[in-house]
Design a protein around this motif. Structure first.
Motif, PDB file in Angstrom:
ATOM      1  N   LEU A   1       0.827  -1.203   0.000  1.00  0.00           N
ATOM      2  CA  LEU A   1       0.000   0.000   0.000  1.00  0.00           C
ATOM      3  C   LEU A   1       0.864   1.257   0.000  1.00  0.00           C
ATOM      4  N   PHE A   2       1.915   1.265   0.808  1.00  0.00           N
ATOM      5  CA  PHE A   2       2.774   2.446   0.866  1.00  0.00           C
ATOM      6  C   PHE A   2       3.464   2.697  -0.469  1.00  0.00           C
ATOM      7  N   SER A   3       3.771   1.636  -1.177  1.00  0.00           N
ATOM      8  CA  SER A   3       4.342   1.798  -2.508  1.00  0.00           C
ATOM      9  C   SER A   3       3.338   2.465  -3.445  1.00  0.00           C
ATOM     10  N   SER A   4       2.082   2.053  -3.335  1.00  0.00           N
ATOM     11  CA  SER A   4       1.026   2.657  -4.155  1.00  0.00           C
ATOM     12  C   SER A   4       0.789   4.108  -3.758  1.00  0.00           C
ATOM     13  N   LEU A   5       0.861   4.383  -2.455  1.00  0.00           N
ATOM     14  CA  LEU A   5       0.654   5.755  -1.981  1.00  0.00           C
ATOM     15  C   LEU A   5       1.777   6.671  -2.448  1.00  0.00           C
ATOM     16  N   HIS A   6       2.973   6.127  -2.546  1.00  0.00           N
ATOM     17  CA  HIS A   6       4.093   6.930  -3.037  1.00  0.00           C
ATOM     18  C   HIS A   6       3.835   7.381  -4.470  1.00  0.00           C
ATOM     19  N   ASN A   7       3.302   6.470  -5.278  1.00  0.00           N
ATOM     20  CA  ASN A   7       2.964   6.829  -6.662  1.00  0.00           C
ATOM     21  C   ASN A   7       1.827   7.839  -6.701  1.00  0.00           C
ATOM     22  N   LEU A   8       0.853   7.663  -5.811  1.00  0.00           N
ATOM     23  CA  LEU A   8      -0.283   8.585  -5.758  1.00  0.00           C
ATOM     24  C   LEU A   8       0.159   9.975  -5.321  1.00  0.00           C
ATOM     25  N   GLN A   9       1.108  10.029  -4.403  1.00  0.00           N
ATOM     26  CA  GLN A   9       1.585  11.309  -3.880  1.00  0.00           C
ATOM     27  C   GLN A   9       2.227  12.162  -4.965  1.00  0.00           C
ATOM     28  N   ASN A  10       2.822  11.517  -5.941  1.00  0.00           N
ATOM     29  CA  ASN A  10       3.517  12.241  -7.005  1.00  0.00           C
ATOM     30  C   ASN A  10       2.570  12.803  -8.062  1.00  0.00           C
ATOM     31  N   GLN A  11       1.280  12.500  -7.947  1.00  0.00           N
ATOM     32  CA  GLN A  11       0.302  13.021  -8.888  1.00  0.00           C
ATOM     33  C   GLN A  11      -0.294  14.324  -8.352  1.00  0.00           C
ATOM     34  N   ASP A  12      -0.940  15.071  -9.228  1.00  0.00           N
ATOM     35  CA  ASP A  12      -1.540  16.346  -8.830  1.00  0.00           C
ATOM     36  C   ASP A  12      -2.561  16.135  -7.719  1.00  0.00           C
ATOM     37  N   ASN A  13      -2.385  16.872  -6.615  1.00  0.00           N
ATOM     38  CA  ASN A  13      -3.285  16.812  -5.454  1.00  0.00           C
ATOM     39  C   ASN A  13      -3.340  15.424  -4.813  1.00  0.00           C
ATOM     40  N   GLY A  14      -2.422  14.563  -5.215  1.00  0.00           N
ATOM     41  CA  GLY A  14      -2.425  13.215  -4.651  1.00  0.00           C
ATOM     42  C   GLY A  14      -2.084  13.188  -3.179  1.00  0.00           C
ATOM     43  N   ASP A  15      -1.329  14.193  -2.707  1.00  0.00           N
ATOM     44  CA  ASP A  15      -0.944  14.205  -1.299  1.00  0.00           C
ATOM     45  C   ASP A  15      -2.148  14.374  -0.378  1.00  0.00           C
ATOM     46  N   VAL A  16      -3.226  14.979  -0.885  1.00  0.00           N
ATOM     47  CA  VAL A  16      -4.448  15.125  -0.077  1.00  0.00           C
ATOM     48  C   VAL A  16      -5.058  13.755   0.195  1.00  0.00           C
ATOM     49  N   ALA A  17      -5.124  12.936  -0.849  1.00  0.00           N
ATOM     50  CA  ALA A  17      -5.648  11.577  -0.686  1.00  0.00           C
ATOM     51  C   ALA A  17      -4.726  10.737   0.186  1.00  0.00           C
ATOM     52  N   VAL A  18      -3.425  10.927   0.025  1.00  0.00           N
ATOM     53  CA  VAL A  18      -2.456  10.182   0.838  1.00  0.00           C
ATOM     54  C   VAL A  18      -2.621  10.535   2.313  1.00  0.00           C
ATOM     55  N   LEU A  19      -2.827  11.810   2.603  1.00  0.00           N
ATOM     56  CA  LEU A  19      -3.005  12.248   3.988  1.00  0.00           C
ATOM     57  C   LEU A  19      -4.232  11.592   4.620  1.00  0.00           C
ATOM     58  N   GLU A  20      -5.317  11.535   3.882  1.00  0.00           N
ATOM     59  CA  GLU A  20      -6.529  10.894   4.406  1.00  0.00           C
ATOM     60  C   GLU A  20      -6.311   9.393   4.574  1.00  0.00           C
ATOM     61  N   MET A  21      -5.605   8.801   3.634  1.00  0.00           N
ATOM     62  CA  MET A  21      -5.322   7.370   3.713  1.00  0.00           C
ATOM     63  C   MET A  21      -4.471   7.054   4.935  1.00  0.00           C
ATOM     64  N   LEU A  22      -3.469   7.876   5.178  1.00  0.00           N
ATOM     65  CA  LEU A  22      -2.600   7.666   6.336  1.00  0.00           C
ATOM     66  C   LEU A  22      -3.347   7.893   7.646  1.00  0.00           C
ATOM     67  N   THR A  23      -4.420   8.660   7.600  1.00  0.00           N
ATOM     68  CA  THR A  23      -5.216   8.913   8.801  1.00  0.00           C
ATOM     69  C   THR A  23      -6.051   7.701   9.179  1.00  0.00           C
ATOM     70  N   VAL A  24      -6.692   7.094   8.201  1.00  0.00           N
ATOM     71  CA  VAL A  24      -7.620   5.998   8.505  1.00  0.00           C
ATOM     72  C   VAL A  24      -6.917   4.647   8.605  1.00  0.00           C
ATOM     73  N   LEU A  25      -5.725   4.511   8.016  1.00  0.00           N
ATOM     74  CA  LEU A  25      -5.044   3.214   8.016  1.00  0.00           C
ATOM     75  C   LEU A  25      -4.745   2.699   9.425  1.00  0.00           C
ATOM     76  N   PRO A  26      -4.139   3.501  10.320  1.00  0.00           N
ATOM     77  CA  PRO A  26      -3.896   2.982  11.676  1.00  0.00           C
ATOM     78  C   PRO A  26      -5.190   2.611  12.400  1.00  0.00           C
ATOM     79  N   GLU A  27      -6.252   3.356  12.131  1.00  0.00           N
ATOM     80  CA  GLU A  27      -7.536   3.054  12.761  1.00  0.00           C
ATOM     81  C   GLU A  27      -8.073   1.715  12.269  1.00  0.00           C
ATOM     82  N   GLU A  28      -7.900   1.441  10.989  1.00  0.00           N
ATOM     83  CA  GLU A  28      -8.359   0.169  10.430  1.00  0.00           C
ATOM     84  C   GLU A  28      -7.522  -0.991  10.961  1.00  0.00           C
ATOM     85  N   VAL A  29      -6.221  -0.771  11.084  1.00  0.00           N
ATOM     86  CA  VAL A  29      -5.355  -1.812  11.653  1.00  0.00           C
ATOM     87  C   VAL A  29      -5.762  -2.102  13.093  1.00  0.00           C
TER      88      VAL A  29
END
Length: 381
Positions: free
Chosen positions: A132-160
């Motif tokens: 997942l982190f590998s996929s997020l790294h690719n997403l982060q490099n896209q336009d506005n992708g860091d916004v989605a990455v930030l939300e993903m990083l927020t909910v991931l620990p909660e899901e774990v």
């Protein structure tokens, strides 16, 4: 897809209750079908967009419903999906996350929850979170992708964390997921720090951005992200500057307090360091809040000070200048004329622990005195 859209519209807008009930029943049954996977995915990844406000509302309701369908189906049926289906679904959800990175935020959150649930159930991968982190790294490099990455990083620990109650996951696998998650702590903290340092001229956007960063940081603190860092060095971490600065902003005060309380309750030694921040909390936050009658700030400061005192009762009974200042500040909070007793109640445990510690110390002192007196009398005889 059209039938689903019509059912969602009836459920949310039809004036006849019988029609709404029928639509709800149809949608519940639809969610249980295999076709729901493809339909929900198509709704979220479609490039269709509406210009009118009424169409936008209908699209939002349909897209939100689709995101919820995928989240629930993954949580309930994710283990049964074939490898190829999981891969296709992962790519579709990443595409949807990119699409909704600028909103609506409710849909983005549901998509990220679905992504997290899918990764946790990708047991065929030896390191699913790494994938997942590998996929997020690719997403982060896209336009506005860091916004989605930030939300993903927020909910991931909660899901774990929530997967601890999933009987399909062994305790060994739960531990592995937790350790794999925490192994990415340096990357996450660097991402949050970099994100917090980006310049934003608009105050509303700045406050919104900082709240999202604090939410994410709170999730990772609860996951134990600072467990490998010496407690005495935590207050000097650059992200803690953001936390303390956010205490002075009304829109982020509550989250900043939550982060500090979590840190105090989780890391031994930190309360001693924060005790020296009591003067800052009192002068910059508490006294102005008392003068203007701001119960939210008073209650938040009271909760934080109480947690600091409870975590380090031995420091309180030493009656240092900082300890006395903390007790005085808490008394000011308790004395505030509030309509309910919530603020006072939040400090009860502090007073109880402090009294107990003082009583034990006094009792020990009495025993020592009595012992010395007994020995003196004994040898005198």
């Amino acid at each position: 897809m059209k039938a689903v859209a019509e059912a969602v519209h009836v459920l949310n807008h039809d004036s006849q209750s019988c029609n709404r009930v029928a639509a709800n029943q149809w949608l519940v049954q639809f969610q249980q079908t295999n076709a729901a996977w493809e339909v929900a995915t198509s709704i979220l990844t479609s490039s269709h967009s509406s210009s009118s406000s009424s169409s936008y509302l209908l699209d939002f309701e349909l897209q939100f419903f689709a995101a919820q369908i995928l989240k629930r189906k993954i949580q309930n049926e994710g283990y049964n999906l074939h490898y190829d289906s999981k891969e296709a679904l992962l790519n579709a959800l990443l595409l949807a996350a990119k699409k909704f990175s600028l909103g609506p935020s409710q849909i983005l959150t549901q998509i990220c929850l679905a992504l997290s649930a899918l990764i946790i159930r990708a047991v065929e991968h030896k390191q699913p979170i790494e994938k997942l982190f590998s996929s997020l790294h690719n997403l982060q490099n896209q336009d506005n992708g860091d916004v989605a990455v930030l939300e993903m990083l927020t909910v991931l620990p909660e899901e774990v964390e929530t997967q601890n109650s999933d009987c399909n996951i062994s305790s060994t696998l739960r531990y592995h997921y937790g350790q794999e998650l925490l192994s990415h702590t340096p990357t996450v903290l660097c991402f949050l720090l970099h994100h917090s340092e980006q310049k934003i001229d608009d105050d509303m956007q700045l406050q919104s951005r900082n709240r999202k960063i604090l939410r994410c940081l709170l999730s990772w603190v609860r996951a134990g992200c600072f467990s490998e860092i010496p407690p005495l060095s935590i207050p000097t971490h650059p992200l803690l500057s953001l936390v303390f600065n956010s205490l002075q902003v009304s829109s982020s005060f509550d989250l900043a307090i939550e982060v500090l309380i979590e840190l105090v309750t989780r890391y031994e030694g930190l309360p001693q360091v924060l005790l020296y921040r009591v003067q800052f909390l009192k002068e910059l936050l508490l006294l102005p809040a008392l003068s203007r009658g701001d119960e939210i700030v008073i209650g938040g400061v009271a909760s934080l000070l109480s947690e600091i005192g409870q975590a380090a009762p031995a420091l309180i009974v030493e009656a240092s200048t900082e300890a006395l200042m903390l007790a005085e500040a808490l008394l000011s909070c308790v004395a505030f004329p509030s309509e309910d007793w919530e603020i006072a109640d939040s400090t009860l445990q502090f007073w109880y622990v402090s009294f107990l510690k003082l009583f034990l110390r006094f009792f020990t002192f009495i025993i020592i005195i009595c012992k010395q007196w007994f020995l003196l009398v004994f040898f005198s005889c």
